[in-house]
Design a protein around this motif. Structure first.
Motif, short mmCIF file in Angstrom:
data_model
loop_
_atom_site.label_atom_id
_atom_site.label_comp_id
_atom_site.label_asym_id
_atom_site.label_seq_id
_atom_site.Cartn_x
_atom_site.Cartn_y
_atom_site.Cartn_z
N VAL A 73 0.85 -1.19 0.00
CA VAL A 73 0.00 0.00 0.00
C VAL A 73 0.89 1.24 0.00
CG1 VAL A 73 -1.85 1.26 1.15
CG2 VAL A 73 -1.80 -1.25 1.27
N CYS A 74 0.79 2.03 -1.05
CA CYS A 74 1.56 3.27 -1.14
C CYS A 74 0.90 4.36 -0.30
CB CYS A 74 1.66 3.74 -2.59
SG CYS A 74 2.46 2.58 -3.70
N GLY A 127 -4.20 9.20 6.13
CA GLY A 127 -5.26 9.43 5.16
C GLY A 127 -5.85 8.18 4.55
N LEU A 128 -6.14 8.25 3.26
CA LEU A 128 -6.80 7.14 2.57
C LEU A 128 -5.92 5.91 2.51
CD1 LEU A 128 -8.47 9.08 -0.39
CD2 LEU A 128 -9.46 8.46 1.82
N GLY A 129 -4.61 6.10 2.34
CA GLY A 129 -3.71 4.96 2.30
C GLY A 129 -3.71 4.20 3.61
N GLN A 130 -3.69 4.93 4.71
CA GLN A 130 -3.74 4.27 6.01
C GLN A 130 -5.06 3.52 6.20
OE1 GLN A 130 -4.49 6.40 9.89
NE2 GLN A 130 -2.33 5.89 10.22
N ARG A 169 -15.74 13.66 -0.59
CA ARG A 169 -15.21 14.41 0.56
C ARG A 169 -15.05 13.46 1.73
NH1 ARG A 169 -12.93 18.80 -0.93
NH2 ARG A 169 -13.40 19.89 1.01
N ILE A 170 -13.87 12.88 1.84
CA ILE A 170 -13.55 11.96 2.92
C ILE A 170 -12.80 12.74 4.00
CG2 ILE A 170 -12.53 9.76 3.56
CD1 ILE A 170 -14.67 9.45 1.45
N ALA A 171 -13.13 12.53 5.24
CA ALA A 171 -12.59 13.33 6.35
C ALA A 171 -11.15 12.95 6.67
CB ALA A 171 -13.47 13.16 7.58
N THR A 172 -10.24 13.39 5.80
CA THR A 172 -8.81 13.18 6.02
C THR A 172 -8.12 14.53 6.22
OG1 THR A 172 -8.30 13.35 3.66
CG2 THR A 172 -8.85 11.16 4.51
N ALA A 173 -6.86 14.47 6.64
CA ALA A 173 -6.10 15.70 6.83
C ALA A 173 -5.95 16.47 5.52
CB ALA A 173 -4.73 15.38 7.41
N ARG A 174 -5.83 15.74 4.41
CA ARG A 174 -5.68 16.38 3.10
C ARG A 174 -6.93 17.21 2.77
NH1 ARG A 174 -3.12 18.64 -1.29
NH2 ARG A 174 -4.13 18.07 -3.24
N VAL A 175 -8.10 16.65 3.00
CA VAL A 175 -9.33 17.40 2.74
C VAL A 175 -9.42 18.61 3.67
CG1 VAL A 175 -11.86 17.29 2.89
CG2 VAL A 175 -10.60 15.47 1.75
N TYR A 185 -19.29 14.30 5.46
CA TYR A 185 -18.06 13.79 4.86
C TYR A 185 -17.99 12.29 5.14
CZ TYR A 185 -16.04 18.46 4.00
OH TYR A 185 -15.77 19.72 3.55
N GLY A 186 -17.36 11.57 4.23
CA GLY A 186 -17.19 10.14 4.45
C GLY A 186 -16.12 9.86 5.49
N GLU A 187 -16.22 8.71 6.13
CA GLU A 187 -15.21 8.28 7.08
C GLU A 187 -14.11 7.50 6.34
OE1 GLU A 187 -14.98 9.11 10.20
OE2 GLU A 187 -16.87 10.26 10.10
N PRO A 188 -12.85 7.69 6.71
CA PRO A 188 -11.78 6.96 6.02
C PRO A 188 -11.99 5.45 6.00
CG PRO A 188 -10.84 8.71 7.37
CD PRO A 188 -12.32 8.67 7.68
N GLN A 189 -12.55 4.90 7.07
CA GLN A 189 -12.74 3.45 7.10
C GLN A 189 -13.77 2.98 6.08
OE1 GLN A 189 -13.09 5.51 9.75
NE2 GLN A 189 -14.83 4.94 11.05
N GLU A 190 -14.69 3.86 5.70
CA GLU A 190 -15.66 3.50 4.66
C GLU A 190 -14.95 3.36 3.31
OE1 GLU A 190 -19.84 5.45 6.01
OE2 GLU A 190 -18.24 6.90 5.61
N TYR A 191 -14.00 4.24 3.08
CA TYR A 191 -13.20 4.16 1.86
C TYR A 191 -12.33 2.91 1.88
CZ TYR A 191 -10.62 6.02 -2.15
OH TYR A 191 -10.06 6.22 -3.40
#
Length: 261
Positions: free
Chosen positions: A12-13, A18-21, A188-194, A225-231
């Motif tokens: 996993v890159c 965020g989304l990678g984690q 719109r996923i609730a990450t630090a990047r967003v 916003y979406g949750e990262p775990q949903e992604y």
């Protein structure tokens, strides 16, 4: 549902946050051995710790997509540790905000090398073993800008779009070998990047980040916003055995945000 990917190996890159984690955590929950890669050792260590706390198996390797000369060494180390890589999650960091007009050609070239060429090169290094074994998963995470371009994110809109054309073409080339190739599009996923993008927009509009976020939520049919775990859970399904007939697809995880069909 049993995803039937226990003991598979995933690279996993950008898995430090965020989304990678989120994807790394979800794969580990399914019994996948996760190679957590990225540039920041402290962030990678936190992801590994989170996976191990939930009973999963993970190990961190430093990998900078801007330095493709590292690829062979890292892939070799993962193979020595666990064996061949079955699942690749292509996930690069977002480029800086930019206008479509007037952005220096050197910036376009630099970001293309980082966001597109590096992922293609990494994939090419893993595909032969996947095809020979008759099983593999290539998942590339992009941005909603590939469907509905986002103002002031011209670099992201244009360069990530090229990954869709590459992914769709590759999918048809390797499908008969048991390898699926899919693209994920986050809303719109609730990450630090967003959060950073909301803050940049707030500064530009002389507003607050929360006001920007609230305005954004009003455009999302799901109302949040979406949750990262949903992604992450969506990625884990695409990596699964039950998803073996899904390939060449662009999967939106956006709460209904993108208005086009």
């Amino acid at each position: 549902m049993d995803f039937k990917i226990q003991q598979r190996v995933a690279l996993v890159c950008g898995a430090g946050s965020g989304l990678g984690q989120a994807i790394a955590l979800s794969l580990a929950q399914e019994g996948v051995k996760v190679a957590v890669t990225g540039r920041n050792p402290e962030k990678l260590a936190r992801t590994v710790a989170l996976i191990r706390q939930q009973g999963g198996e993970a190990h961190a390797w430093g990998l900078d997509l801007a330095q493709p000369e590292q690829f062979d060494e890292v892939i070799g180390a993962i193979r020595q540790h666990w064996g061949d890589i079955d699942i690749l999650v292509n996930n690069s960091g977002g480029p800086p905000p930019a206008q479509a007009a007037g952005t220096d050609a050197a910036v376009w070239q630099q970001q293309f090398s980082l966001m597109v060429a590096s992922l293609i090169q990494l994939t090419d290094k893993l595909l032969p073993a996947m095809r020979s074994r008759g099983w593999g998963r290539i998942i590339t995470t992009t941005s909603s800008g590939v469907v509905a371009p986002i103002p002031n994110l011209a670099l992201s809109n244009a360069l990530r779009m090229s990954l869709l054309g590459w992914s769709k073409t590759l999918a048809s080339e390797v499908a008969a070998d048991g390898v699926t190739v899919n693209v994920m599009v986050p809303g719109r996923i609730a990450t630090a990047r967003v959060g950073e993008l909301d803050a940049i927009k707030a500064k530009r509009e002389n507003s607050s980040a929360e006001a920007v976020a609230e305005k954004s939520r009003q455009t999302i049919p799901a109302g949040r916003y979406g949750e990262p775990q949903e992604y992450g859970a969506t990625a884990a399904f695409l990596a699964s055995q039950p998803a073996s007939y899904i390939t060449g697809a662009v999967i939106r995880v956006d709460g209904g945000l993108i208005g086009s069909i």
